[in-house]
Scaffold this motif. Structure first.
Motif, PDB file in Angstrom:
ATOM      1  N   ALA A   1      73.247   0.844  -1.231  1.00  0.00           N
ATOM      2  CA  ALA A   1      73.143  -0.419  -0.499  1.00  0.00           C
ATOM      3  C   ALA A   1      73.995  -1.503  -1.131  1.00  0.00           C
ATOM      4  N   VAL A   2      74.668  -2.307  -0.306  1.00  0.00           N
ATOM      5  CA  VAL A   2      75.286  -3.534  -0.807  1.00  0.00           C
ATOM      6  C   VAL A   2      74.376  -4.702  -0.420  1.00  0.00           C
ATOM      7  N   GLU A   3      74.630  -5.859  -1.029  1.00  0.00           N
ATOM      8  CA  GLU A   3      73.659  -6.945  -0.889  1.00  0.00           C
ATOM      9  C   GLU A   3      73.720  -7.642   0.463  1.00  0.00           C
ATOM     10  N   LYS A   4      74.633  -7.180   1.351  1.00  0.00           N
ATOM     11  CA  LYS A   4      74.660  -7.787   2.675  1.00  0.00           C
ATOM     12  C   LYS A   4      73.740  -7.038   3.649  1.00  0.00           C
ATOM     13  N   MET A   5      72.996  -6.073   3.125  1.00  0.00           N
ATOM     14  CA  MET A   5      72.262  -5.166   3.998  1.00  0.00           C
ATOM     15  C   MET A   5      71.032  -5.809   4.620  1.00  0.00           C
ATOM     16  N   ASN A   6      70.341  -6.637   3.869  1.00  0.00           N
ATOM     17  CA  ASN A   6      69.066  -7.200   4.330  1.00  0.00           C
ATOM     18  C   ASN A   6      68.659  -8.333   3.397  1.00  0.00           C
ATOM     19  N   GLU A   7      67.465  -8.791   3.555  1.00  0.00           N
ATOM     20  CA  GLU A   7      66.927  -9.865   2.701  1.00  0.00           C
ATOM     21  C   GLU A   7      65.669  -9.309   2.029  1.00  0.00           C
TER      22      GLU A   7
ATOM     23  N   GLY B   1     102.403 -17.982  -4.124  1.00  0.00           N
ATOM     24  CA  GLY B   1     102.517 -16.567  -3.744  1.00  0.00           C
ATOM     25  C   GLY B   1     101.271 -15.787  -4.137  1.00  0.00           C
ATOM     26  N   ALA B   2     100.135 -16.443  -4.074  1.00  0.00           N
ATOM     27  CA  ALA B   2      98.887 -15.845  -4.569  1.00  0.00           C
ATOM     28  C   ALA B   2      98.035 -15.269  -3.441  1.00  0.00           C
ATOM     29  N   ALA B   3      97.078 -14.422  -3.833  1.00  0.00           N
ATOM     30  CA  ALA B   3      96.065 -13.944  -2.904  1.00  0.00           C
ATOM     31  C   ALA B   3      94.931 -14.961  -2.878  1.00  0.00           C
ATOM     32  N   VAL B   4      94.148 -14.950  -1.801  1.00  0.00           N
ATOM     33  CA  VAL B   4      93.015 -15.867  -1.694  1.00  0.00           C
ATOM     34  C   VAL B   4      91.716 -15.099  -1.857  1.00  0.00           C
ATOM     35  N   GLY B   5      90.864 -15.574  -2.772  1.00  0.00           N
ATOM     36  CA  GLY B   5      89.543 -14.989  -2.970  1.00  0.00           C
ATOM     37  C   GLY B   5      88.474 -15.989  -2.614  1.00  0.00           C
ATOM     38  N   ALA B   6      87.215 -15.562  -2.713  1.00  0.00           N
ATOM     39  CA  ALA B   6      86.107 -16.454  -2.386  1.00  0.00           C
ATOM     40  C   ALA B   6      84.873 -16.051  -3.182  1.00  0.00           C
ATOM     41  N   SER B   7      83.986 -17.019  -3.369  1.00  0.00           N
ATOM     42  CA  SER B   7      82.694 -16.689  -3.972  1.00  0.00           C
ATOM     43  C   SER B   7      81.794 -16.138  -2.870  1.00  0.00           C
ATOM     44  N   ARG B   8      80.668 -15.590  -3.292  1.00  0.00           N
ATOM     45  CA  ARG B   8      79.753 -15.045  -2.303  1.00  0.00           C
ATOM     46  C   ARG B   8      79.202 -16.148  -1.400  1.00  0.00           C
ATOM     47  N   ALA B   9      79.001 -17.318  -1.977  1.00  0.00           N
ATOM     48  CA  ALA B   9      78.463 -18.417  -1.173  1.00  0.00           C
ATOM     49  C   ALA B   9      79.348 -18.677   0.053  1.00  0.00           C
ATOM     50  N   VAL B  10      80.640 -18.594  -0.157  1.00  0.00           N
ATOM     51  CA  VAL B  10      81.607 -18.835   0.912  1.00  0.00           C
ATOM     52  C   VAL B  10      81.564 -17.708   1.951  1.00  0.00           C
ATOM     53  N   VAL B  11      81.465 -16.499   1.455  1.00  0.00           N
ATOM     54  CA  VAL B  11      81.429 -15.341   2.345  1.00  0.00           C
ATOM     55  C   VAL B  11      80.127 -15.345   3.155  1.00  0.00           C
ATOM     56  N   ASP B  12      79.017 -15.625   2.477  1.00  0.00           N
ATOM     57  CA  ASP B  12      77.726 -15.640   3.168  1.00  0.00           C
ATOM     58  C   ASP B  12      77.668 -16.735   4.225  1.00  0.00           C
ATOM     59  N   ALA B  13      78.362 -17.840   3.959  1.00  0.00           N
ATOM     60  CA  ALA B  13      78.372 -18.926   4.943  1.00  0.00           C
ATOM     61  C   ALA B  13      79.298 -18.615   6.113  1.00  0.00           C
ATOM     62  N   GLY B  14      80.040 -17.503   6.004  1.00  0.00           N
ATOM     63  CA  GLY B  14      80.933 -17.122   7.092  1.00  0.00           C
ATOM     64  C   GLY B  14      82.235 -17.915   7.087  1.00  0.00           C
ATOM     65  N   TRP B  15      82.546 -18.562   5.942  1.00  0.00           N
ATOM     66  CA  TRP B  15      83.783 -19.360   5.895  1.00  0.00           C
ATOM     67  C   TRP B  15      85.006 -18.493   5.665  1.00  0.00           C
ATOM     68  N   TYR B  16      84.797 -17.297   5.112  1.00  0.00           N
ATOM     69  CA  TYR B  16      85.919 -16.430   4.778  1.00  0.00           C
ATOM     70  C   TYR B  16      85.448 -14.986   4.834  1.00  0.00           C
ATOM     71  N   PRO B  17      86.357 -14.030   5.158  1.00  0.00           N
ATOM     72  CA  PRO B  17      85.915 -12.641   5.329  1.00  0.00           C
ATOM     73  C   PRO B  17      85.367 -12.018   4.040  1.00  0.00           C
ATOM     74  N   HIS B  18      84.468 -11.053   4.217  1.00  0.00           N
ATOM     75  CA  HIS B  18      83.784 -10.497   3.042  1.00  0.00           C
ATOM     76  C   HIS B  18      84.718  -9.733   2.110  1.00  0.00           C
ATOM     77  N   GLN B  19      85.863  -9.251   2.664  1.00  0.00           N
ATOM     78  CA  GLN B  19      86.821  -8.538   1.799  1.00  0.00           C
ATOM     79  C   GLN B  19      87.356  -9.429   0.694  1.00  0.00           C
ATOM     80  N   SER B  20      87.200 -10.731   0.856  1.00  0.00           N
ATOM     81  CA  SER B  20      87.774 -11.631  -0.143  1.00  0.00           C
ATOM     82  C   SER B  20      86.774 -11.985  -1.245  1.00  0.00           C
ATOM     83  N   GLN B  21      85.554 -11.433  -1.150  1.00  0.00           N
ATOM     84  CA  GLN B  21      84.559 -11.782  -2.172  1.00  0.00           C
ATOM     85  C   GLN B  21      84.920 -11.207  -3.543  1.00  0.00           C
ATOM     86  N   VAL B  22      84.918 -12.090  -4.536  1.00  0.00           N
ATOM     87  CA  VAL B  22      85.168 -11.685  -5.916  1.00  0.00           C
ATOM     88  C   VAL B  22      83.838 -11.724  -6.651  1.00  0.00           C
TER      89      VAL B  22
END
Ligand SMILES: Cc1cc2nc3c(=O)[nH]c(=O)nc-3n(C[C@H](O)[C@H](O)[C@H](O)COP(=O)(O)OP(=O)(O)OC[C@H]3O[C@@H](n4cnc5c(N)ncnc54)[C@H](O)[C@@H]3O)c2cc1C
Ligand SMILES: Nc1ncnc2c1ncn2[C@@H]1O[C@H](COP(=O)(O)O)[C@@H](O)[C@H]1O
Lengths: 319, 261
Positions: free
Chosen positions: B179-185, A227-248
């Motif tokens: 700015a947040v870090e998704k803005m640019n490089e 019954g948990a929420a799902v989070g992600a690291s930035r690496a995952v968000v930057d790779a487009g694997w998960y939405p940015h709202q989930s970045q912790v």
């Protein structure tokens, strides 16, 4: 008894859990008075009263939510001037902290961010904050004005404590300055049935070690079994694997759940910044040297693709 | 366009880890860097003047050593800098920091944009930009990952990241952006940039230059105080097990012992 203003967080009247937590904390130091801005009070009023709101200030003027942050600070400043509360409590979300900041300037008041507890010291409201990654606890207070306190979600369990919940309409004539940044569109990302990340009492987060967008399902399955929420690291968000709202993390959300499970996350300082006040921390990582293991209460060194499915199955078995 | 970028020097983000190991808090020996988030603010400003022409001035409040962070910003391409240095500033809270920066911005005058990072990695309050907008009376467009400015019409349109999605925000100039870090490089300073930075003007201001009294800033002028601090008992070292085929089940045993299952 002196009022403690609590800014309510909600979506069209559906209350966020943090608002009930704030009412519970307010009750311990004064008389809770909820401030409800926007639509949906009919859906929310009973619950606010049930959790201790003696008064509910209702402001449903659409202009209050049509501009970035400033209008709500203006409304609260007016209430502070009229009601002289002993403190104002706001959820320590990104926007909540900004409202707190502006309100502090408007009312010449000290602002205390990321509080994890409240106490009263001879009528002065004192905030407890945990710093240096939870290693040190400080008690701070405002030296001028009304303490404006941004409280982290999950700081206390909400407790019912029925009160009158008397509705009082309020309004404010917004200044031009408050209408500077107009919100012309609001896009809400679909998040499905899972609990909200910052509200959840259990969070399972996936990192680069998960390997692909499709593999995030492995993390989701464990999360759903708990019954948990799902989070992600930035690496995952930057790779487009998960939405940015989930970045912790530092530039994502700060979460402070009862249980945080980090999966395939190395534990970079920027990630830790967003989760290290979690009460219990568990990690699964194949690298024994990963810095995340410095933080854990329980860690499994192993391949997440083996450990997670087994854990998910085991949780289901025990239900 | 005249753009002012607020930058802060902070302890290196990895320094915290060193502190964890030695269990002492020795800020002096810590390496200082330009707050990473502020590099995104600066990069955005540099891209804007490349597209629309203008100047970028860096504004920083901090001790003498902050000149290193300022030099880095200049070597990335900012045109000049204003450095507010004063012994009296030590220990300033967010409200006071925003007061000092606002005074400096009033002195600079006729700017079109003020851009900051969305968070300094040391104090992590994320409230200075909102406070600054409040004090300056200009639109607050914070947590932005995308922005388009129209200098002729004096307007901007931005995407502001929210907890559950984003908002599209319109405002007129002058405005405050964070700015947040998704803005640019952010770019790396080139050798040429580093050499050029040495000749760029850095104006140093004291609080008296900004018309502020010593007791209005720093620890004495702070709007909040720490009454009491205590070390939490350190997290007791966790249990770490190797997965030998039953790691998942062992994990669930642990969760069950803590009543999560
Ligand atoms: C200004 C700035 C802000 C930042 N903000 C954030 C932020 O808010 N949040 C954030 O998370 N990061 C943030 N970062 C990035 C941060 O520095 C790290 O780069 C990031 O957290 C790394 O993500 P990760 O742990 O998923 O990936 P990695 O560091 O690559 O770690 C992957 C881990 O997975 C493990 N692994 C691999 N395969 C498996 C497997 N099969 N089974 C088990 N384990 C496996 C590896 O051993 C490794 O430890 C920020 C950086 C900067 C500069
Ligand atoms: N002392 C300072 N000098 C210049 N800019 C600052 C200073 N403190 C904060 N800022 C700016 O405000 C942003 C947010 O900081 P904070 O609100 O402290 O998390 C930073 O990213 C900087 O751009």
């Amino acid at each position: 008894m002196s009022q403690v203003l609590v800014l309510v967080e909600h979506t069209d009247g559906a209350l966020k859990k943090v608002s009930l937590e704030l009412l519970t904390m307010a009750k311990a130091v004064g008389e809770p008075a909820a401030v409800f801005v926007g639509n949906g009070i009919d859906a929310a009023a009973d619950k606010l009263a049930e959790y201790g709101a003696e008064t509910i200030y209702v402001a449903d003027d659409a202009a209050l939510t049509g501009y970035v942050v400033a209008p709500i600070a203006e409304l609260l400043a007016k209430l502070v001037a009229e009601q002289s509360p002993i403190a104002v409590l706001i959820a320590a979300t990104a926007t909540g902290k900004e409202i707190a900041g502006r309100l502090a300037i408007k009312t010449n008041s000290g602002v205390l961010t990321d509080a994890t507890g409240l106490s009263s010291d001879g009528g002065t409201v004192v905030a407890e904050q945990s710093i240096f990654g939870g290693a040190t606890v400080v008690k701070s207070s405002a030296t001028q004005g009304t303490p404006i306190i941004a409280v982290l979600p999950n700081a206390t369990p909400p407790e019912a404590s029925p009160a009158a919940g008397t509705r009082t309409p309020v309004s404010v004539d917004l200044s031009d300055a408050a209408k500077g940044a107009k919100i012309v569109d609001s896009v809400v990302e679909e998040k499905g049935e899972r609990p909200e990340l910052t509200e959840a009492s259990i969070v399972v987060s996936g990192g680069r070690g998960v390997g692909s967008a499709d593999n995030m399902a492995v993390v989701e399955r464990l999360a759903d079994s708990l019954g948990a929420a799902v989070g992600a690291s930035r690496a995952v968000v930057d790779a487009g694997w998960y939405p940015h709202q989930s970045q912790v993390g530092q530039t994502g959300k700060t979460v402070s759940p009862q249980l945080y499970i980090a999966v395939g996350i190395s534990g970079a300082i920027q990630h830790r910044a967003g989760m290290q006040t979690s009460k219990t921390i568990v990690a699964v990582n194949k690298d024994r040297e990963a810095p995340i293991f410095d933080l854990v209460d329980y860690g499994v060194v192993g391949d997440l693709h083996k450990v997670l499915p087994q854990a998910t199955e085991e949780v289901q078995k025990r239900k | 366009m005249k753009i002012v970028v607020c930058v802060k020097q902070v302890p290196d983000t990895w320094a915290e880890k060193k502190l964890d190991a030695s269990k002492t808090l020795d800020r002096v020996s810590v390496d200082n860097i330009l707050n990473e988030m502020d590099e995104f603010a600066l990069e955005e400003a540099l891209q804007m003047i490349a597209a629309h022409s203008g100047t970028v001035t860096v504004l920083s409040m901090g001790p003498d050593s902050a000149t290193e962070a300022i030099r880095k910003a200049l070597s990335m391409g900012a045109d000049g800098a204003i450095h507010i240095v004063d012994d009296a500033l030590k220990g300033s809270c967010a409200a006071v920091t925003s007061l000092v920066l606002a005074k400096a911005l009033e002195r600079i005058g006729d700017y079109d944009l003020v851009i900051s990072g969305s968070e300094a990695s040391d104090a992590r309050t994320s409230v200075v930009p909102a406070m600054l907008a409040e004090r300056l009376g200009i639109p607050q467009v914070t947590f932005v990952n995308k922005v388009e400015v129209d200098p002729a019409a004096k307007t901007l349109k931005a995407n502001r990241i929210t907890d559950d999605g984003y908002q599209v925000v319109e405002a007129s100039l002058p405005a405050m952006i964070s700015a947040v870090e998704k803005m640019n490089e952010p770019r790396y300073p080139s050798f040429k940039g580093i050499m050029a930075a040495k000749k760029k003007p850095v104006e140093t201001l004291s609080i008296a230059d900004l018309g502020l009294e010593a007791d209005a800033v720093g620890l004495s002028g702070s709007w909040t105080k720490v009454n009491d601090s205590a070390d939490r008992p350190p997290r007791s070292a966790g249990t770490i097990v190797e997965d030998e085929g039953n790691g998942g089940a062992a994990l669930v045993d642990f969760l069950a012992s803590k009543k999560f299952v």
